[in-house]
Design an enzyme around this catalytic site. Structure first.
Site, PDB file in Angstrom:
ATOM      1  N   GLY A  31      21.245 -71.521 -11.725  1.00 10.97           N
ATOM      2  CA  GLY A  31      20.018 -70.458 -11.709  1.00 10.97           C
ATOM      3  C   GLY A  31      18.942 -70.492 -12.807  1.00 10.97           C
ATOM      4  N   HIS A  37      13.496 -77.676 -12.154  1.00 14.24           N
ATOM      5  CA  HIS A  37      14.567 -77.303 -10.561  1.00 14.24           C
ATOM      6  C   HIS A  37      13.760 -77.000  -9.521  1.00 14.24           C
ATOM      7  CE1 HIS A  37      16.946 -74.695 -14.335  1.00 14.24           C
ATOM      8  NE2 HIS A  37      17.861 -75.583 -12.574  1.00 14.24           N
ATOM      9  N   SER A 187      14.315 -76.535 -19.793  1.00 15.01           N
ATOM     10  CA  SER A 187      15.262 -76.341 -19.554  1.00 15.01           C
ATOM     11  C   SER A 187      15.409 -75.295 -19.348  1.00 15.01           C
ATOM     12  CB  SER A 187      15.898 -77.376 -21.184  1.00 15.01           C
ATOM     13  OG  SER A 187      17.199 -76.311 -21.492  1.00 15.01           O
TER      14      SER A 187
END
Length: 282
Positions: A31, A37, A187
């Site tokens: 998450g 992502h 990140s």
């Protein structure tokens, strides 16, 4: 997009897709999703008919003094981003769903050799936690493909090794690191950094690049290159954890016979641990 929390519902949908002859890609995450992502999801969509993204903050991969309780959880925002990408399923199990008998009684997966050293040395038990939860996700989703970011390069190699050793029929795909304009690797932990710290953090990528250029120019004094890099990081205000030149595929220490390298680095900026790497072929 379906939002699923229970294993039974997930397996039911996976079974239906399989019966329809559809291919499946998995993107495991914890998450707090960012563009890095989302690039994994885009790659997964290119590879397969259906995409499952898991969001699970895995307690097994956090050490005793690490930031499990403070790890950013942004589930509603994550779901909006995944829906915009037309993800097919977001799987958000509870800790009790994944570890119904608790962590102490949980069977685990250990990947020897390649999980030792680097992040494995600094974070004992970390890759045991990663390998265990990814094995469970592979069993639940039965993906044809699984996409992982190359920023966590050791993790990627651990999972490739695990899948091969356990004969899991999945193609593990590494996806290039997404970076800020400054070069800082994206990140979830960057959110802990102040603007001033983000400026300082760019030194990690700069030092990696300098080392890569030295390798490309024929410098094979690996020990000196590593030590010089650590000194450069310290001068920039970072505290090096490790800076190592390794064989790209095995992560063993580089030798003069190698021509495919990965430079692996981790450093602290305040309390925030940053990792990055560069692959080099000479």
């Amino acid at each position: 997009m379906q939002s699923i929390t229970e294993i039974k519902s997930l397996r039911s949908q996976i079974k239906a897709w399989r019966q329809a002859g559809l291919s499946i890609a998995l993107v495991p995450t914890m998450g707090n999703l960012h563009l890095g992502h989302f690039s994994l999801v885009e790659k997964a969509k290119m590879m397969a008919d259906k995409v499952v993204v898991s969001i699970f903050v895995n307690p097994m991969q956090f050490g005793a003094n690490e930031d499990l309780d403070n790890y950013p959880r942004t589930l509603d925002e994550d779901k909006r981003g995944l829906a915009d990408l037309e993800t097919d399923i977001v799987f958000t199990p509870s800790v009790e769903t994944i570890y119904p008998n608790g962590l102490a009684a949980q069977s685990f997966v250990d990947v020897p050799d390649i999980s030792l050293g680097y992040c494995g040395g600094s974070r004992p038990g970390h890759f045991r936690g990663v390998a265990t939860v990814v094995t469970k996700l592979f069993n639940l989703v039965q993906p044809d493909y699984a996409c992982f970011g190359e920023k966590d390069f050791q993790q990627l190699q651990v999972i490739k090794t695990m899948a091969r050793d356990l004969s899991i029929p999945v193609e593990v795909i590494g996806v290039s690191t997404m970076r800020e304009v400054s070069g800082l690797a994206m990140s979830s932990r960057n959110g802990y950094l102040s603007n001033e710290q983000k400026d300082s953090a760019t030194a990690l990528f700069k030092v990696l690049n300098n080392c890569a250029e030295q390798l490309k120019s024929g410098n094979t004094d690996f020990a000196t290159l590593e030590e010089t890099a650590k000194q450069s990081l310290q001068q920039a205000g970072l505290k090096p954890d490790y800076f190592s030149i390794a064989q790209r595929d095995t992560l063993k220490a580089a030798t003069l016979d190698d021509n495919k390298f990965v430079i692996l680095a981790a450093a602290y900026l305040g309390s925030v641990r940053l990792i990055d790497n560069l692959q080099v072929e000479v």
